[in-house]
Scaffold this active site. Sequence first.
Site, mmCIF file in Angstrom:
data_model
loop_
_atom_site.group_PDB
_atom_site.id
_atom_site.type_symbol
_atom_site.label_atom_id
_atom_site.label_comp_id
_atom_site.label_asym_id
_atom_site.label_seq_id
_atom_site.Cartn_x
_atom_site.Cartn_y
_atom_site.Cartn_z
ATOM 1 N N GLU A 172 -5.393 -8.573 -0.018
ATOM 2 C CA GLU A 172 -6.194 -8.241 1.169
ATOM 3 C C GLU A 172 -7.620 -7.961 0.732
ATOM 4 O O GLU A 172 -7.851 -7.336 -0.308
ATOM 5 C CB GLU A 172 -5.660 -6.987 1.901
ATOM 6 C CG GLU A 172 -4.375 -7.214 2.640
ATOM 7 C CD GLU A 172 -3.872 -5.988 3.412
ATOM 8 O OE1 GLU A 172 -4.701 -5.189 3.888
ATOM 9 O OE2 GLU A 172 -2.647 -5.840 3.508
ATOM 10 N N GLU A 204 0.805 -1.234 0.000
ATOM 11 C CA GLU A 204 0.000 0.000 0.000
ATOM 12 C C GLU A 204 0.832 1.274 0.000
ATOM 13 O O GLU A 204 0.622 2.173 0.815
ATOM 14 C CB GLU A 204 -0.997 -0.010 1.159
ATOM 15 C CG GLU A 204 -2.035 -1.103 1.004
ATOM 16 C CD GLU A 204 -3.289 -0.908 1.853
ATOM 17 O OE1 GLU A 204 -3.315 0.009 2.688
ATOM 18 O OE2 GLU A 204 -4.251 -1.677 1.668
HETATM 19 C C1 BGP Z 1 -4.623 -2.265 5.024
HETATM 20 C C2 BGP Z 1 -3.276 -2.637 5.556
HETATM 21 C C3 BGP Z 1 -3.286 -3.695 6.604
HETATM 22 C C4 BGP Z 1 -4.475 -3.656 7.528
HETATM 23 C C5 BGP Z 1 -5.779 -3.427 6.764
HETATM 24 C C6 BGP Z 1 -7.002 -3.233 7.636
HETATM 25 O O1 BGP Z 1 -4.580 -0.944 4.640
HETATM 26 O O2 BGP Z 1 -2.433 -3.071 4.512
HETATM 27 O O3 BGP Z 1 -2.059 -3.633 7.263
HETATM 28 O O4 BGP Z 1 -4.274 -2.811 8.594
HETATM 29 O O5 BGP Z 1 -5.665 -2.310 5.930
HETATM 30 O O6 BGP Z 1 -7.051 -1.921 8.129
HETATM 31 P P1 BGP Z 1 -7.306 -1.590 9.640
HETATM 32 O O7 BGP Z 1 -6.280 -2.329 10.409
HETATM 33 O O8 BGP Z 1 -7.133 -0.104 9.759
HETATM 34 O O9 BGP Z 1 -8.694 -2.015 9.932
#
Ligand code: BGP
Length: 470
Positions: free
Chosen positions: A370, A165
């Site tokens: 993801e 990201e």
């Molecule tokens: C993405 C990231 C992850 C994870 C996910 C969920 O942006 O790559 O590392 O954190 O989001 O987000 P959050 O943890 O803020 O719910």
Amino acid sequence: MIHNELKDFPENFLWGASTSAYQVEGAWNEDGKGLSVMDVGNHPDDVTDFKVCSDHYHHYKEDIALMAEMGFKTYRFSIAWTRIIPEGTGDVNQKGIDFYNNLIDELLKHDIEPLVTMYHFDLPLALQKKGGWENRGTVDAFVNYAEVLFNEYGDRVKYWLTINEQNMMILHGNALGLLEGDPENVKKGLYQSNHHMLVAQSKVFDLCHQKVEDGKIGPAPNISTVYPASSKPEDILAANNYSAIRNWLYLDAAIFGRYNATAWSFMEEKGITPEIKEGDMEILKSGNPDFIAFNYYTSASVEGDFENQDKASNFNGDQQVVDNEAGLYRRYQNEYLEKTEFGWEIDPVGFRTTLREIYSRYNLPLIVTENGLGAYDKLEEEDTVNDDYRIKYLRKHIKQAQLAISDGVELFGFCPWSAIDLVSTHQGINKRYGFIYVNRDEFDLKDMRRIRKKSFYWYKDVIKSNGKKL
Ligand code: BGP
């Protein structure tokens, strides 16, 4: 498009799930690990830090056995740069090397393909103190780190991801708590950092092909389709603007080796163009990825009410994702979409559109690294967690993935977030995403025992049937 007959998920489709080092491992200062920016970041008082997380560092065998029980074909995890090279540059830490050797071997023992992210937000603090990515020296530090990884693990790891990201780090630089100074300079610094990351990434694409036999490598941004709030031409233009600076800036540079024209003109307009050294554009052209990995949680909607710049946005989702740009776009709440408990819009159809947009633009194989739903899961009697909402979310997204495959998209894997409960980037451990429950709370570590959620059994069937039984 309505298909009378759907194509199946390909044979050898990489079903799996994801985690990242700073969110799952814990053991933040063990066995020679150096500090990363995530170890020292600010946490709201009511959520835990990243010191213990799910203690995967000490439980990895048990965790991988559970992944194998679900039938994982792949596991996407990240390597903590600070375990390998604690200060970012200089000495290599043998104990860190050993940990990932053991983890990789454990995966292979269970026939699980390792899918490795080299850098997932956790820049070594020592590098941050020298200016982080704004400092050109970080390019060399990253390439050197990559070389260590390819030398140590390239005989067994064939799928690599460079930077998780990157686009979110630039668009929401403040959210990771790394930035100081006045906002305008901050932005200039961010786009300079972005340029350095792009150069570093391209060099590492190249290096992977030189060092790793049969190695495949790709970028891992967060990509989502962008809707205009209406068919008003200004709204369409705003969607086009946002997509250029949110999505295509990053992928055009990684795949075509050039800056996206709209994104570049935005940087010019704001006076934040990066310094490009002689030879940089050749570097961007010369490194080529083999596939595109991307994260998708939801779509985005924007409006382009350019005459009324001061009007408040109707957007009331997760405040961390508000990144309005005067004269370009304003985030908009899409009234057609449901939301999660945490205010994130849910848009499975947008997932199909996103897959199609990326594939038709770049024509490279895709893997989803993801996708998932954060919720306050409840541990009920006899160690059960009835996370039907998560099953519902994933089922809908997997159905759309199959539709995209039927549309002609070359998708070779799906790795939801997350394999096991872990600490959310901003909202603690009680915002859970995993198929496996970890028995701890924000501040009470309890016994950390692993518990199979309802979604665990559901996903096992999905994998076993290669996506036929949803
Ligand atoms: C993405 C990231 C992850 C994870 C996910 C969920 O942006 O790559 O590392 O954190 O989001 O987000 P959050 O943890 O803020 O719910």
